[in-house]
Design an enzyme around this catalytic site. Structure first.
Site, PDB file in Angstrom:
ATOM      1  N   ARG A  88      -5.059   5.393 -64.985  1.00  0.00           N
ATOM      2  CA  ARG A  88      -5.739   4.186 -65.478  1.00  0.00           C
ATOM      3  C   ARG A  88      -7.234   4.247 -65.200  1.00  0.00           C
ATOM      4  O   ARG A  88      -8.034   3.719 -65.975  1.00  0.00           O
ATOM      5  CB  ARG A  88      -5.129   2.920 -64.869  1.00  0.00           C
ATOM      6  CG  ARG A  88      -5.414   1.691 -65.720  1.00  0.00           C
ATOM      7  CD  ARG A  88      -4.550   0.515 -65.334  1.00  0.00           C
ATOM      8  NE  ARG A  88      -5.034  -0.154 -64.142  1.00  0.00           N
ATOM      9  CZ  ARG A  88      -5.763  -1.285 -64.158  1.00  0.00           C
ATOM     10  NH1 ARG A  88      -6.087  -1.839 -65.301  1.00  0.00           N
ATOM     11  NH2 ARG A  88      -6.160  -1.819 -63.048  1.00  0.00           N
ATOM     12  N   LYS A 119     -15.079   3.356 -48.475  1.00  0.00           N
ATOM     13  CA  LYS A 119     -14.465   4.509 -49.152  1.00  0.00           C
ATOM     14  C   LYS A 119     -15.180   4.839 -50.456  1.00  0.00           C
ATOM     15  O   LYS A 119     -15.478   5.998 -50.741  1.00  0.00           O
ATOM     16  CB  LYS A 119     -12.982   4.235 -49.389  1.00  0.00           C
ATOM     17  CG  LYS A 119     -12.202   5.443 -49.894  1.00  0.00           C
ATOM     18  CD  LYS A 119     -12.236   5.524 -51.397  1.00  0.00           C
ATOM     19  CE  LYS A 119     -11.460   6.730 -51.891  1.00  0.00           C
ATOM     20  NZ  LYS A 119     -11.569   6.842 -53.359  1.00  0.00           N
ATOM     21  N   PHE A 158      -7.302  16.320 -50.222  1.00  0.00           N
ATOM     22  CA  PHE A 158      -6.858  15.257 -51.116  1.00  0.00           C
ATOM     23  C   PHE A 158      -5.943  15.809 -52.213  1.00  0.00           C
ATOM     24  O   PHE A 158      -4.865  15.278 -52.469  1.00  0.00           O
ATOM     25  CB  PHE A 158      -8.067  14.560 -51.747  1.00  0.00           C
ATOM     26  CG  PHE A 158      -7.723  13.669 -52.911  1.00  0.00           C
ATOM     27  CD1 PHE A 158      -7.131  12.439 -52.701  1.00  0.00           C
ATOM     28  CD2 PHE A 158      -7.992  14.069 -54.213  1.00  0.00           C
ATOM     29  CE1 PHE A 158      -6.804  11.619 -53.769  1.00  0.00           C
ATOM     30  CE2 PHE A 158      -7.665  13.257 -55.282  1.00  0.00           C
ATOM     31  CZ  PHE A 158      -7.075  12.027 -55.068  1.00  0.00           C
TER      32      PHE A 158
END
Length: 320
Positions: A159, A248, A310
């Site tokens: 998205r 973040k 990540f």
DNA sequence: AGCCAGGTTTGGC
DNA sequence: GCCAAACATGGC
């Protein structure tokens, strides 16, 4: 694998070695990169950069798209195409005086082999880099990363990509290449004039006012282009004055858009991976504490390492 | 239906 | 300063 000289013959001698700055451009010893340019085409041979991994799957950038084996984005005020032929990347259109800009964008001046070799004390980080030899951490325009990562908050990659694309398609300049339309993201000034309800109607939800108010602040003089020259702590604090930007998102902007290689974004995936693989960080209770401790532990390139971790976490390469 | 996603903001101690 | 809840949306 096609060697560079074979490729030259195959393309009718289209390319010549860019001799003037070749030594400066091939500092990446391990990959023995060879850079050539002619006629608006930049040819980079011998780099490990994996286009699909770096431009699409790694989710550091949401503006590239793949079409029939080629990769396209609006970049530097035009549509750009990147194509892999054998062990070479072809990037076009590129002017001769932009060669270094593009090498910097793809982070091809950095020695990732040296980065990896300094990780003997951190086996989990070493494993992540060894698993992803084709991953580079891009140096994107700061405004693009700011928009992208405000959108990213509490959101999923699919998205995020759709909303970033929508922002360009609705409000950004359009360019055409290979009969494809590529849109740049809207400038701060252009986005500042967009109504909140228009963004809400497009599906931006509660992020709509964040984007517009941030655009207004940047248009009004927020020093986005100066963040790269500031100390990390100052830049990190300053970015959080923008609506929709917390610790973040600020780290993502600094890492992907401002050259701050130590910025260490901690999202849900990185938090899980750090807790599973870095017992020495166990006492860091909050995400902010984790980010700070990880920067201390991994050093000036902690953020680059973060991006490898990540991807390993999100794609299940390393167990959580 | 309920939980999750590259979190941030807000209001209450 | 720390904590919980609310926040839009879409996929599974």
């Amino acid at each position: 694998m096609i060697q560079a000289n074979e490729l030259d013959r195959a393309t009718g001698g289209l390319y010549y070695i860019f001799r003037a700055t070749r030594d400066k451009l091939t500092t990446n010893k391990e990959e023995e990169m060879n850079v050539q340019w002619k006629g608006g085409v930049l040819k980079i041979a011998g780099t490990a950069l994996d286009p699909n991994l770096t431009l699409i799957d790694s989710a550091q950038c949401f503006t590239w798209r793949e079409a029939q084996g080629r990769y396209y984005a609006a970049l530097f005020d035009r549509a750009i195409c990147l194509e892999q032929i054998g062990d070479a990347l072809l990037v076009s259109p590129v002017a001769e005086d932009e060669i270094e800009d593009f090498l910097h964008y793809f982070d091809l001046m950095r020695d990732y082999g040296a980065l990896r070799d300094r990780l003997t004390a951190h086996p989990a980080a070493l494993r992540a880099l060894e698993c992803l030899p084709g991953l580079k951490i891009l140096n994107q325009p700061p405004w693009e990363t700011l928009l992208s990562f405000i959108i990213s908050a509490n959101n999923n990659v699919g998205r995020i990509r759709r909303l970033v694309w929508l922002l360009g398609a609705q409000f950004g300049a359009a360019y055409t290449l290979d009969s494809l339309t590529l849109n740049a993201l809207p400038s701060p000034e252009a986005l500042a004039e967009v109504g909140e309800s228009a963004l809400r109607d497009l599906g931006f939800g509660y992020r709509a006012p964040y984007l517009i108010d941030t655009a207004r602040m940047v248009a009004a003089g927020f020093p986005l282009e100066e963040l790269s020259q500031m100390p990390y702590e100052k830049a990190h604090a300053l970015l959080q004055k923008l609506p929709g930007v917390g610790p973040k998102v600020a780290d993502c902007v600094l890492l992907f858009g401002c050259g701050h290689a130590s910025a260490f974004p901690v999202d849900v995936w990185v938090e899980r991976l750090m807790r599973a693989w870095f017992p020495e960080l166990a006492q860091a209770r909050t995400r902010a504490a984790l980010a700070s401790a990880a920067r201390e532990l991994l050093g000036e390139n902690a953020g680059l390492i973060q991006q490898f971790l990540f991807h390993c976490a999100r794609c299940g390469i390393m167990e959580l």
